[in-house]
Design a protein around this motif. Structure first.
Motif, PDB file in Angstrom:
ATOM      1  N   LEU A  94       0.829  -1.224   0.357  1.00 39.14           N
ATOM      2  CA  LEU A  94       0.081   0.569   0.105  1.00 39.14           C
ATOM      3  C   LEU A  94       1.060   1.199   0.126  1.00 39.14           C
ATOM      4  O   LEU A  94       1.665   1.677   1.057  1.00 39.14           O
ATOM      5  CB  LEU A  94      -0.837   0.107   1.192  1.00 39.14           C
ATOM      6  CG  LEU A  94      -1.823   1.192   1.462  1.00 39.14           C
ATOM      7  CD1 LEU A  94      -3.030   1.802   0.308  1.00 39.14           C
ATOM      8  CD2 LEU A  94      -2.187   1.159   2.594  1.00 39.14           C
ATOM      9  N   ARG A 125     -10.349   5.133  -5.379  1.00 44.60           N
ATOM     10  CA  ARG A 125      -9.069   5.215  -3.952  1.00 44.60           C
ATOM     11  C   ARG A 125      -8.579   7.595  -3.542  1.00 44.60           C
ATOM     12  O   ARG A 125      -7.068   7.046  -4.254  1.00 44.60           O
ATOM     13  CB  ARG A 125      -7.622   4.612  -4.586  1.00 44.60           C
ATOM     14  CG  ARG A 125      -8.569   3.351  -5.107  1.00 44.60           C
ATOM     15  CD  ARG A 125      -6.884   2.684  -5.245  1.00 44.60           C
ATOM     16  NE  ARG A 125      -7.699   0.974  -6.225  1.00 44.60           N
ATOM     17  CZ  ARG A 125      -6.649   0.338  -6.909  1.00 44.60           C
ATOM     18  NH1 ARG A 125      -5.557   0.450  -6.821  1.00 44.60           N
ATOM     19  NH2 ARG A 125      -7.661  -0.253  -7.032  1.00 44.60           N
ATOM     20  N   SER A 145      -3.081   3.379  -2.731  1.00 45.39           N
ATOM     21  CA  SER A 145      -2.874   2.655  -3.963  1.00 45.39           C
ATOM     22  C   SER A 145      -3.818   1.283  -3.701  1.00 45.39           C
ATOM     23  O   SER A 145      -3.736   0.632  -4.963  1.00 45.39           O
ATOM     24  CB  SER A 145      -1.305   2.113  -4.570  1.00 45.39           C
ATOM     25  OG  SER A 145      -0.823   1.323  -2.922  1.00 45.39           O
ATOM     26  N   THR A 146      -3.774   1.187  -3.205  1.00 41.49           N
ATOM     27  CA  THR A 146      -5.237  -0.353  -2.845  1.00 41.49           C
ATOM     28  C   THR A 146      -6.443  -0.080  -2.621  1.00 41.49           C
ATOM     29  O   THR A 146      -6.696   0.684  -1.107  1.00 41.49           O
ATOM     30  CB  THR A 146      -3.977  -0.999  -2.043  1.00 41.49           C
ATOM     31  OG1 THR A 146      -3.113  -1.672  -2.564  1.00 41.49           O
ATOM     32  CG2 THR A 146      -5.133  -2.916  -1.885  1.00 41.49           C
ATOM     33  N   THR A 147      -7.344  -0.691  -2.600  1.00 41.44           N
ATOM     34  CA  THR A 147      -8.584  -0.472  -2.290  1.00 41.44           C
ATOM     35  C   THR A 147      -9.051  -0.649  -1.088  1.00 41.44           C
ATOM     36  O   THR A 147      -8.534  -1.908   0.061  1.00 41.44           O
ATOM     37  CB  THR A 147      -9.638  -1.628  -3.647  1.00 41.44           C
ATOM     38  OG1 THR A 147      -9.303  -1.544  -4.109  1.00 41.44           O
ATOM     39  CG2 THR A 147     -11.098  -1.743  -2.606  1.00 41.44           C
ATOM     40  N   SER A 148      -9.184   0.759   0.015  1.00 45.58           N
ATOM     41  CA  SER A 148      -9.514   0.514   1.255  1.00 45.58           C
ATOM     42  C   SER A 148     -11.079   1.458   1.487  1.00 45.58           C
ATOM     43  O   SER A 148     -11.282   2.245   0.501  1.00 45.58           O
ATOM     44  CB  SER A 148      -8.888   0.711   1.856  1.00 45.58           C
ATOM     45  OG  SER A 148      -8.564   1.270   3.183  1.00 45.58           O
ATOM     46  N   LEU A 155      -5.758  -1.046   6.026  1.00 43.24           N
ATOM     47  CA  LEU A 155      -6.408  -2.316   4.731  1.00 43.24           C
ATOM     48  C   LEU A 155      -7.447  -3.005   5.819  1.00 43.24           C
ATOM     49  O   LEU A 155      -6.822  -3.635   6.569  1.00 43.24           O
ATOM     50  CB  LEU A 155      -5.138  -2.843   3.825  1.00 43.24           C
ATOM     51  CG  LEU A 155      -4.721  -1.402   3.069  1.00 43.24           C
ATOM     52  CD1 LEU A 155      -3.715  -2.382   3.093  1.00 43.24           C
ATOM     53  CD2 LEU A 155      -5.785  -1.798   1.932  1.00 43.24           C
TER      54      LEU A 155
END
Lengths: 114, 111
Positions: free
Chosen positions: B2, B70, B26-29, B93
């Motif tokens: 992340l 994001r 950068s990462t789905t959350s 996350l």
């Protein structure tokens, strides 16, 4: 209003020495954390602790680091053999539960390793 | 891994002006937090955003979350000197306990 407290506020130590940073989390909280912030940089996660064991740790949290809850109120971070690069502000935080709950941060301990 | 990025890193603005701080990750959350830090002090929780489209306001600050993009924004309305501080966003996350922080935005509001 309940708050997280940390002692000492400042600590200066010689390289290779052991240091113990102390924290008293908010009394009804169950999750405890340590973060660090090197001067001028971002805050970095070190470790989370729940039910008397580590629940998550980062790559920074190597064998030189350990955490303990020696009694019902204190939460400690020990650095066994300090290095120059361990100089940073160390923040303790606590939350009532894990996951999405807000983490409340203490005032920090500024550690300087000479 | 992340990554959480904030921009701008530094913002100098006049009192009374509006501005927005951006936080990309950068990462789905769907768990995003904003904190304020005064020089030499600890981190003070400002907002917790827990779903797509969440919007929260407190005084002159308003935070929003777009999980599809994001992106979270922290909007400052009619800035006052007391808002001068460093603002951090942080992402959690997968219901874990680790917060990943952005690099911070240092805000200076000039009278």
């Amino acid at each position: 209003e309940p708050e997280v407290t940390q002692t000492p506020s400042h600590q200066v130590t010689q390289m290779g020495q052991e240091v113990i940073l102390r924290c008293v989390p908010i009394s009804n909280h169950l999750y405890f954390y340590w973060y660090r912030q090197i001067l001028g940089q971002k805050v970095e996660f070190l470790v989370s602790f729940y039910n008397n064991e580590i629940s998550e740790k980062s790559e920074i949290f190597d064998d030189q680091f350990s955490v303990e809850r020696p009694d019902g109120s204190n939460f400690t971070l020990k650095i066994r053999s300090t290095k120059l690069e361990d100089s940073a502000m160390y923040f303790c935080a606590s939350s009532s539960s894990g996951g999405a709950e807000t983490q409340y941060f203490g005032p920090g301990t500024r550690l300087l390793v000479l | 891994e992340l990554k959480v990025e904030q921009n701008p890193l530094f913002l100098s603005m006049q009192e009374g002006k509006n501005y927005t701080i951006y936080c990309n990750y950068s990462t789905t959350s769907d768990r995003l937090y904003w904190y304020r830090q005064d020089p030499g002090k600890s981190l003070e929780s400002l907002f917790v955003l827990l779903s797509n489209g969440a919007v929260k306001q407190e005084g002159r600050l308003m935070a929003s979350l777009d999980t599809k993009a994001r992106l979270s924004t922290l909007h400052i309305t009619a800035a006052v000197h007391d808002l001068s501080a460093t603002y951090f966003c942080a992402v959690n996350l997968n219901a874990g306990n680790m917060l990943t922080f952005g690099g911070g935005t240092r805000l200076m509001v000039k009278p």
